[in-house]
Design a protein around this motif. Structure first.
Motif, PDB file in Angstrom:
ATOM      1  N   UNK A   1       0.861  -1.169   0.000  1.00 56.02           N
ATOM      2  CA  UNK A   1       0.000   0.000   0.000  1.00 56.02           C
ATOM      3  C   UNK A   1       0.903   1.226   0.000  1.00 56.02           C
ATOM      4  N   UNK A   2       1.074   1.810  -1.179  1.00 54.54           N
ATOM      5  CA  UNK A   2       2.016   2.915  -1.296  1.00 54.54           C
ATOM      6  C   UNK A   2       3.426   2.416  -1.024  1.00 54.54           C
ATOM      7  N   UNK A   3       4.149   3.075  -0.107  1.00 57.98           N
ATOM      8  CA  UNK A   3       5.489   2.638   0.244  1.00 57.98           C
ATOM      9  C   UNK A   3       5.523   1.586   1.323  1.00 57.98           C
ATOM     10  N   UNK A   4       4.359   1.256   1.914  1.00 54.89           N
ATOM     11  CA  UNK A   4       4.318   0.271   2.985  1.00 54.89           C
ATOM     12  C   UNK A   4       3.995  -1.119   2.421  1.00 54.89           C
ATOM     13  N   UNK A   5       4.468  -2.153   3.139  1.00 57.56           N
ATOM     14  CA  UNK A   5       4.180  -3.533   2.761  1.00 57.56           C
ATOM     15  C   UNK A   5       4.084  -4.385   4.012  1.00 57.56           C
TER      16      UNK A   5
END
Length: 507
Positions: free
Chosen positions: A110-114
């Motif tokens: 999700x965007x830069x998060x994982x």
């Protein structure tokens, strides 16, 4: 014998079957084997060190990769190998061993998060009667959870899990990575969640402005309260030329450990290399250089310590299968030249002449001023001259002569003779050409140690008459007589190769 023999072996493997995100492949190997037994298997020790048994190997692998929704990826893989044998354990059950690994992971970005959840199970167990296919006993079963963030040039990750086999938590691993073109910095930390506290901390840094590169790495072991050696690396690389410098430094009080330097330069068929190592702990300096000049090459190795200077100067010319010459002058200087030797190696692998010659010549030194041959070994075969058939009048026939086998000379000043000879199937072979494709081969071979033992040769007479051949063998060492007859093409070649004698002077 200790070699693996297949008596026989049949193998079949399916092509990879793909259906959307799913793939499957399977195969089997069925055979009977004669091989070294597994010393760790108690039930097969009664079979001795070398035994025969049947085995069926079944293998299959499956994989699945799909994206169930946006930003999500699912991976799963299963690999299995089962070994089934005709031997039985003390309970009367047929022996078997398996290798089975299963893994699955689900990742959501999700965007830069994982966020990623993983599962892995691996088992290697069972027993085999053979040494060649024995698997170590191993079992692993764990579930992991990882959280990550990536926004160039920064990357963060946090990973933890549970050891389902031992019912304990896996260490928590955290990592920070700062990376962009020309530089990188990594900090990693591992901490136990079962009361162990911090376990290790790692630091790695790199700076790579082309054509240079600089790297450093360090690790601290918290339970032992010790640093691993600090590793520093510097490099310079261009097409055809490179220079690398590596230094290891102990931060626990020992100081410098080793320093290594490597330089390489290549221009067409010419190449130069230089390697050096300074071992600060034992106070030694080692240098090694080589120059390749087409078919020729020169090499120099030196080792300097507080007591002596060791050296080895080498020269090589030629290439296989043609003639290859190796010369090496070695020794050490310690209040004068000592252990001075000149080694000669000559190799050729052509059909008419195939041999290997090695010799070691002692040169004057402080403790021994004489020059003499210490040892020499010849192995292979050579055709000294080809046979010449008789003319129409039945005159002018000349037998061919070849030499084959192995001969080793060793200087033994403590014995009355002063030397020793070891012969292994060594001797001449005479070849006579007759009419109507008739050939007669006569060989006299020695397999014994000289001097001190009476000569006991093995005489081999082979008559090759077009498409049949007969071999007569008289072995004085074994006190035996043998007669063999073979019909069909290449008959004499087979009979001769069985005794280690080849037509045309082969080995």
């Amino acid at each position: 014998p200790r070699t693996l023999q297949r008596l026989p072996e049949v193998e079949a493997q399916s092509p990879v079957f793909r259906e959307g995100p799913f793939s499957l492949q399977a195969g089997f190997v069925l055979g009977r084997y004669l091989a070294e037994t597994n010393p760790l298997n108690r039930s097969t020790r009664v079979l001795g060190p070398y035994a025969e048994a049947g085995r069926a190997l079944l293998a299959h692998s499956e994989s699945l990769f799909l994206s169930p929704w946006p930003g999500a990826t699912f991976r799963a893989e299963n690999r299995f190998r089962g070994f089934y044998y005709t031997t039985q354990n003390p309970d009367g059950e047929h022996e078997r061993q398996i290798e089975w690994a299963t893994s699955a992971s689900l990742r959501q970005s999700l965007g830069g998060f994982s966020l990623e959840a993983g599962y892995a199970r691996s088992v290697q167990e069972g027993e085999t009667p053979f040494r060649f296919d024995a698997l170590p006993q191993r079992r692993s079963h764990q579930a992991t959870l990882a959280l990550g963030f990536q926004e160039r040039p920064l990357s963060l990750s946090l990973k933890a899990g549970r050891n389902l086999e031992e019912e304990r938590y896996l260490p928590l691993e955290a990592q920070v990575l700062l990376q962009d073109q020309g530089y990188s910095l990594t900090v990693g930390h591992k901490r136990g969640l079962e009361g162990e506290g911090p376990l290790e901390t790692r630091l790695e840094a790199g700076f790579t402005p082309y054509p240079f590169s600089l790297k450093a790495s360090l690790r601290f072991d918290h339970p032992k309260a010790l640093f691993d050696p600090l590793l520093l690396q510097a490099g310079y690389a261009l097409p055809g030329e490179s220079l690398n410098l590596t230094h290891r430094h102990d931060l626990n009080g020992k100081g410098a450990l080793t320093t290594d330097l490597t330089y390489a330069l290549r221009e067409g068929v010419t190449a130069y290399t230089l390697q050096g190592r300074r071992d600060w702990e034992v106070d030694t300096l080692a240098l090694q250089g080589q120059a390749i000049l087409g078919p020729e090459s020169l090499s120099l190795r030196t080792t300097l310590d507080p007591k002596a200077l060791g050296y080895a100067l080498g020269y090589r010319f030629g290439a296989v299968p043609g003639r290859l010459l190796d010369l090496e002058l070695s020794g050490r200087y310690q209040e004068g030249f000592r252990a001075t030797n000149l080694r000669l190696g000559l190799t050729q692998a052509l059909p008419e002449v195939g041999f290997r010659l090695n010799a070691n010549l002692h040169l004057p030194e402080v403790e021994d001023k004489d020059i003499y041959l210490k040892d020499a070994t010849f192995s292979g075969g050579m055709e000294l001259w080809k046979p010449v058939p008789a003319d129409e009048a039945g005159e002018g026939a000349i037998p061919g002569l070849s030499l084959s086998g192995s001969l080793t000379y060793t200087r033994r000043p403590q014995t009355p003779e002063g030397y020793g000879l070891a012969l292994r199937s060594f001797g001449p072979t005479l070849t006579f050409l007759g009419r109507e494709n008739t050939k007669l081969h006569l060989a006299a071979l020695l397999t014994q140690n000289l001097p001190g033992e009476p000569l006991k040769p093995r005489f081999i007479l082979v008559l090759d008459r077009c498409c049949w051949a007969m071999r007569f063998t008289l072995d004085a060492a074994k006190g035996s007589v043998g007669l063999a007859f073979l019909y069909g093409g290449q008959a004499a070649g087979l009979l001769l190769s069985e005794e280690g004698v080849k037509l045309g002077g082969g080995r």
